[in-house]
Each structure stands twice: as C-alpha cells, then as structure tokens.
Design a protein around this motif. Structure first.
Motif, PDB file in Angstrom:
ATOM      1  N   ARG A  88      -2.272   2.722  -2.498  1.00  0.00           N
ATOM      2  CA  ARG A  88      -1.827   2.454  -3.815  1.00  0.00           C
ATOM      3  C   ARG A  88      -0.222   2.379  -3.548  1.00  0.00           C
ATOM      4  O   ARG A  88      -0.057   3.281  -2.674  1.00  0.00           O
ATOM      5  N   ALA A  89       0.374   1.565  -4.068  1.00  0.00           N
ATOM      6  CA  ALA A  89       2.033   1.503  -4.234  1.00  0.00           C
ATOM      7  C   ALA A  89       2.424   1.791  -5.624  1.00  0.00           C
ATOM      8  O   ALA A  89       1.870   1.081  -6.569  1.00  0.00           O
ATOM      9  N   SER A  90       2.913   3.086  -5.658  1.00  0.00           N
ATOM     10  CA  SER A  90       3.157   3.578  -7.046  1.00  0.00           C
ATOM     11  C   SER A  90       4.490   3.048  -7.568  1.00  0.00           C
ATOM     12  O   SER A  90       5.205   2.686  -7.067  1.00  0.00           O
ATOM     13  N   ALA A  91       4.403   2.358  -8.890  1.00  0.00           N
ATOM     14  CA  ALA A  91       5.269   2.258  -9.853  1.00  0.00           C
ATOM     15  C   ALA A  91       5.449   3.233 -10.805  1.00  0.00           C
ATOM     16  O   ALA A  91       5.398   2.830 -12.001  1.00  0.00           O
ATOM     17  N   GLY A  92       5.671   4.248 -10.260  1.00  0.00           N
ATOM     18  CA  GLY A  92       5.901   5.473 -10.969  1.00  0.00           C
ATOM     19  C   GLY A  92       6.484   6.693 -10.224  1.00  0.00           C
ATOM     20  O   GLY A  92       7.354   6.512  -9.433  1.00  0.00           O
ATOM     21  N   PRO A  93       6.188   8.179 -10.293  1.00  0.00           N
ATOM     22  CA  PRO A  93       6.777   8.903  -9.452  1.00  0.00           C
ATOM     23  C   PRO A  93       6.461   9.122  -8.033  1.00  0.00           C
ATOM     24  O   PRO A  93       7.032   9.762  -7.344  1.00  0.00           O
ATOM     25  N   GLY A  94       5.427   8.246  -7.765  1.00  0.00           N
ATOM     26  CA  GLY A  94       5.035   8.333  -6.222  1.00  0.00           C
ATOM     27  C   GLY A  94       3.586   8.693  -5.958  1.00  0.00           C
ATOM     28  O   GLY A  94       2.934   9.592  -6.764  1.00  0.00           O
ATOM     29  N   LEU A 123      -0.406  -9.844   6.576  1.00  0.00           N
ATOM     30  CA  LEU A 123      -0.542  -9.693   4.953  1.00  0.00           C
ATOM     31  C   LEU A 123      -1.759  -8.683   4.748  1.00  0.00           C
ATOM     32  O   LEU A 123      -2.637  -8.700   5.254  1.00  0.00           O
ATOM     33  N   SER A 124      -1.512  -8.004   3.590  1.00  0.00           N
ATOM     34  CA  SER A 124      -2.464  -7.031   3.091  1.00  0.00           C
ATOM     35  C   SER A 124      -2.379  -7.076   1.469  1.00  0.00           C
ATOM     36  O   SER A 124      -1.232  -7.307   0.942  1.00  0.00           O
ATOM     37  N   LEU A 125      -3.377  -6.802   0.766  1.00  0.00           N
ATOM     38  CA  LEU A 125      -3.273  -6.690  -0.674  1.00  0.00           C
ATOM     39  C   LEU A 125      -3.431  -5.197  -1.067  1.00  0.00           C
ATOM     40  O   LEU A 125      -4.365  -4.345  -0.293  1.00  0.00           O
ATOM     41  N   ILE A 126      -2.536  -4.349  -1.901  1.00  0.00           N
ATOM     42  CA  ILE A 126      -2.848  -3.234  -2.232  1.00  0.00           C
ATOM     43  C   ILE A 126      -2.557  -3.322  -3.881  1.00  0.00           C
ATOM     44  O   ILE A 126      -1.837  -3.992  -4.559  1.00  0.00           O
ATOM     45  N   ARG A 127      -3.042  -2.177  -4.468  1.00  0.00           N
ATOM     46  CA  ARG A 127      -2.724  -2.118  -5.797  1.00  0.00           C
ATOM     47  C   ARG A 127      -1.631  -1.358  -6.436  1.00  0.00           C
ATOM     48  O   ARG A 127      -1.319  -0.434  -5.810  1.00  0.00           O
ATOM     49  N   VAL A 128      -1.058  -1.729  -7.527  1.00  0.00           N
ATOM     50  CA  VAL A 128      -0.045  -1.135  -8.194  1.00  0.00           C
ATOM     51  C   VAL A 128      -0.469   0.008  -9.062  1.00  0.00           C
ATOM     52  O   VAL A 128      -1.368  -0.475  -9.652  1.00  0.00           O
ATOM     53  N   GLU A 129       0.132   1.169  -9.089  1.00  0.00           N
ATOM     54  CA  GLU A 129       0.048   2.053  -9.944  1.00  0.00           C
ATOM     55  C   GLU A 129       1.073   2.758 -10.727  1.00  0.00           C
ATOM     56  O   GLU A 129       2.060   2.968  -9.928  1.00  0.00           O
ATOM     57  N   GLY A 130       1.083   2.761 -11.984  1.00  0.00           N
ATOM     58  CA  GLY A 130       2.222   3.083 -12.792  1.00  0.00           C
ATOM     59  C   GLY A 130       2.801   1.941 -13.447  1.00  0.00           C
ATOM     60  O   GLY A 130       2.439   0.824 -13.341  1.00  0.00           O
ATOM     61  N   ASP A 131       3.882   2.322 -14.339  1.00  0.00           N
ATOM     62  CA  ASP A 131       4.501   1.511 -15.081  1.00  0.00           C
ATOM     63  C   ASP A 131       6.077   1.041 -14.685  1.00  0.00           C
ATOM     64  O   ASP A 131       6.725   0.747 -15.852  1.00  0.00           O
ATOM     65  N   SER A 132       6.724   1.745 -13.898  1.00  0.00           N
ATOM     66  CA  SER A 132       7.946   1.722 -13.817  1.00  0.00           C
ATOM     67  C   SER A 132       8.555   0.346 -13.339  1.00  0.00           C
ATOM     68  O   SER A 132       9.656   0.047 -13.369  1.00  0.00           O
ATOM     69  N   LEU A 137       5.739  -5.888 -12.864  1.00  0.00           N
ATOM     70  CA  LEU A 137       4.369  -5.618 -12.327  1.00  0.00           C
ATOM     71  C   LEU A 137       3.655  -4.435 -13.197  1.00  0.00           C
ATOM     72  O   LEU A 137       4.468  -3.591 -13.705  1.00  0.00           O
ATOM     73  N   SER A 138       2.376  -4.665 -13.375  1.00  0.00           N
ATOM     74  CA  SER A 138       1.884  -3.592 -14.348  1.00  0.00           C
ATOM     75  C   SER A 138       0.884  -2.738 -13.344  1.00  0.00           C
ATOM     76  O   SER A 138       0.294  -3.188 -12.393  1.00  0.00           O
ATOM     77  N   ASP A 139       0.550  -1.452 -14.071  1.00  0.00           N
ATOM     78  CA  ASP A 139      -0.588  -0.818 -13.620  1.00  0.00           C
ATOM     79  C   ASP A 139      -1.745  -1.651 -13.221  1.00  0.00           C
ATOM     80  O   ASP A 139      -2.534  -2.230 -14.205  1.00  0.00           O
ATOM     81  N   GLY A 140      -2.386  -1.466 -12.033  1.00  0.00           N
ATOM     82  CA  GLY A 140      -3.504  -2.251 -11.690  1.00  0.00           C
ATOM     83  C   GLY A 140      -3.461  -3.637 -11.142  1.00  0.00           C
ATOM     84  O   GLY A 140      -4.403  -4.147 -10.565  1.00  0.00           O
ATOM     85  N   ASP A 141      -2.220  -4.213 -10.990  1.00  0.00           N
ATOM     86  CA  ASP A 141      -2.072  -5.347 -10.431  1.00  0.00           C
ATOM     87  C   ASP A 141      -2.215  -5.387  -8.936  1.00  0.00           C
ATOM     88  O   ASP A 141      -2.069  -4.215  -8.327  1.00  0.00           O
ATOM     89  N   GLU A 142      -2.598  -6.471  -8.343  1.00  0.00           N
ATOM     90  CA  GLU A 142      -3.095  -6.478  -6.954  1.00  0.00           C
ATOM     91  C   GLU A 142      -1.769  -7.231  -6.495  1.00  0.00           C
ATOM     92  O   GLU A 142      -1.370  -8.321  -6.751  1.00  0.00           O
ATOM     93  N   ILE A 143      -1.140  -6.671  -5.414  1.00  0.00           N
ATOM     94  CA  ILE A 143       0.050  -7.306  -4.819  1.00  0.00           C
ATOM     95  C   ILE A 143       0.197  -7.771  -3.306  1.00  0.00           C
ATOM     96  O   ILE A 143      -0.797  -6.970  -2.492  1.00  0.00           O
ATOM     97  N   LEU A 144       0.492  -9.078  -2.859  1.00  0.00           N
ATOM     98  CA  LEU A 144       0.301  -9.183  -1.572  1.00  0.00           C
ATOM     99  C   LEU A 144       1.413  -8.776  -0.919  1.00  0.00           C
ATOM    100  O   LEU A 144       2.624  -9.125  -1.382  1.00  0.00           O
ATOM    101  N   VAL A 145       1.495  -8.122   0.050  1.00  0.00           N
ATOM    102  CA  VAL A 145       2.598  -7.512   0.899  1.00  0.00           C
ATOM    103  C   VAL A 145       2.525  -8.227   2.147  1.00  0.00           C
ATOM    104  O   VAL A 145       1.762  -8.034   3.047  1.00  0.00           O
ATOM    105  N   ASP A 146       3.929  -8.584   2.488  1.00  0.00           N
ATOM    106  CA  ASP A 146       4.054  -9.174   3.724  1.00  0.00           C
ATOM    107  C   ASP A 146       4.639  -8.093   4.844  1.00  0.00           C
ATOM    108  O   ASP A 146       5.846  -7.686   4.795  1.00  0.00           O
ATOM    109  N   ARG A 147       3.807  -7.406   5.796  1.00  0.00           N
ATOM    110  CA  ARG A 147       4.351  -6.425   6.505  1.00  0.00           C
ATOM    111  C   ARG A 147       5.327  -6.880   7.648  1.00  0.00           C
ATOM    112  O   ARG A 147       5.735  -6.081   8.326  1.00  0.00           O
TER     113      ARG A 147
END
Length: 215
Positions: A88-94, A123-132, A137-147
């Motif tokens: 998970r990639a946190s959109a919050g405290p970490g 590319l990979s898909l990971i989930r967003v956690e938090g509301d920052s 982006l919202s909690d639970g979104d799937e984001i496509l990340v280009d590493r």
C-alpha cells in the motif's frame, strides 16, 4: 502520417504544455539542440522509435500522433497483464511496506500502455490507503505506478515515495533554483514539506493512472 505533420504535432504539444526543447532533448538522452533541430530543420528526418515512444509517454499521447504506426486493435489474448502488488502507498501518516506479493493482475490494451509508459514491464498496481490526497486520490483507489519514471526523469506530479521504511503517495514540485522538492498533500488538512533535498527522498515511481470503484 507525413513527417512534417509529426513535427508540427510535436511543436504544438511543446507549446501547449510549456515544455522546452533542451529539456525534452535531455529527457530522451540527446544533445540539448536535438529536438529543436528536428522540428525546425527536419534533422533527423524521423524520430527513432525509442525517442518517439518516450516523448509520446511524456505528453500522454499515442505514438501515432508523433508519426508512429497506427495502433492495432488488441486481439483476444493480446492484452498486457500488470501485476497488482500486495503493498500500500499511504495517503496519510505512512504505511509500512510489506513483501511485494502479487495479488492478481489487471489486463490493459498494449497500445494504451505504450502511450503512457516507456516500458510496460516497469508498471505495477498498488492500493492507496488514507485521505491526504483527496480529492485526487481516495482511500482504496488502485494506482498505476511507473517504476521506470523516477529520479532521472523527475518532474512535477504525483509520485510514490519511500521515506524510511514507509511508502507514501504525494504531489511533488521541483524547485527550479536548486536540488530540492516540495512534498505536498492535496488535502489541505495535512501538512506539506517545502524544500526537501533530493538526496533525502527515494522516488519509487510516478503515478500515471488511477482506478476506483464508484458508489
């Protein structure tokens, strides 16, 4: 497409996005005058395939716009599978990074992926956690990340960062006057960190797409 049309299309994209010739030339590993000479003088006559792909990915357009071949419809079984990682990639405290175990795949049209990323294998898909990062982006979104789109091609945008042992997703803005970035949350209730030295931040990859459940 006629090559003159491709040069004109690239010139319009550069003007629209406020990009500069030298910066784009460095982006594709060429000398600073390369893009200007291509547009103004027609030298080289045609962009190399890897250069065209990189520029199309940067501007978020199909390669066909810049003189590439027209995309062919993906046939049955012709889709590209991108792994969904159990992190998970946190959109919050970490959020603490777990083992990168795969939890399935999502299949995408290959021509679409080539238009937005240099190498679909990165590319990979990971989930967003938090509301920052609300409302972007919202909690639970799937984001496509280009590493493959990290430090060397760094520019303003949304990135997944590794800070200590945690992954966070934040908006960054480059400081043009020095080797530093501002790290921001789109949710104004959360703090931002101005003028962070680049050496203190590990850029995992750029967020290039988001998917979410409605309702």
């Amino acid at each position: 497409m006629d090559e003159a049309d491709a040069r004109g299309a690239l010139a319009r994209l550069i003007e629209r996005e406020g990009a500069d010739y030298a910066g784009l030339s460095r982006l594709i590993g060429r000398n600073p005058a390369y893009i200007q000479q291509y547009i103004k003088r027609g030298t080289p006559r045609r962009l190399a395939e890897e250069d065209r792909r990189a520029l199309a990915g940067y501007f978020g357009v199909a390669e066909e716009v810049l003189g590439g071949p027209a995309p062919q419809p993906a046939g049955r079984g012709g889709l590209v599978s991108v792994p969904r990682l159990d992190i998970r990639a946190s959109a919050g405290p970490g959020a603490t990074e777990a083992d990168e175990e795969r939890r399935g795949h999502i299949a995408f049209d290959p021509a679409w992926l080539r238009a937005i990323a240099r190498d679909p294998k990165s590319l990979s898909l990971i989930r967003v956690e938090g509301d920052s990062m609300i409302p972007t982006l919202s909690d639970g979104d799937e984001i496509l990340v280009d590493r493959g789109d990290g430090g060397e091609r760094l520019r303003d945008g949304i990135y997944v960062l590794r800070i200590d042992d945690s992954l966070v997703v934040k908006r960054i803005a480059l400081n043009p006057a020095g080797r530093s970035v501002s790290i921001r949350s789109d949710n104004q209730a959360y703090p931002s960190w101005p003028d962070c030295p680049l050496s203190a931040v590990e850029f995992v990859g750029r967020v290039i797409w988001v998917g979410r459940r409605m309702g």
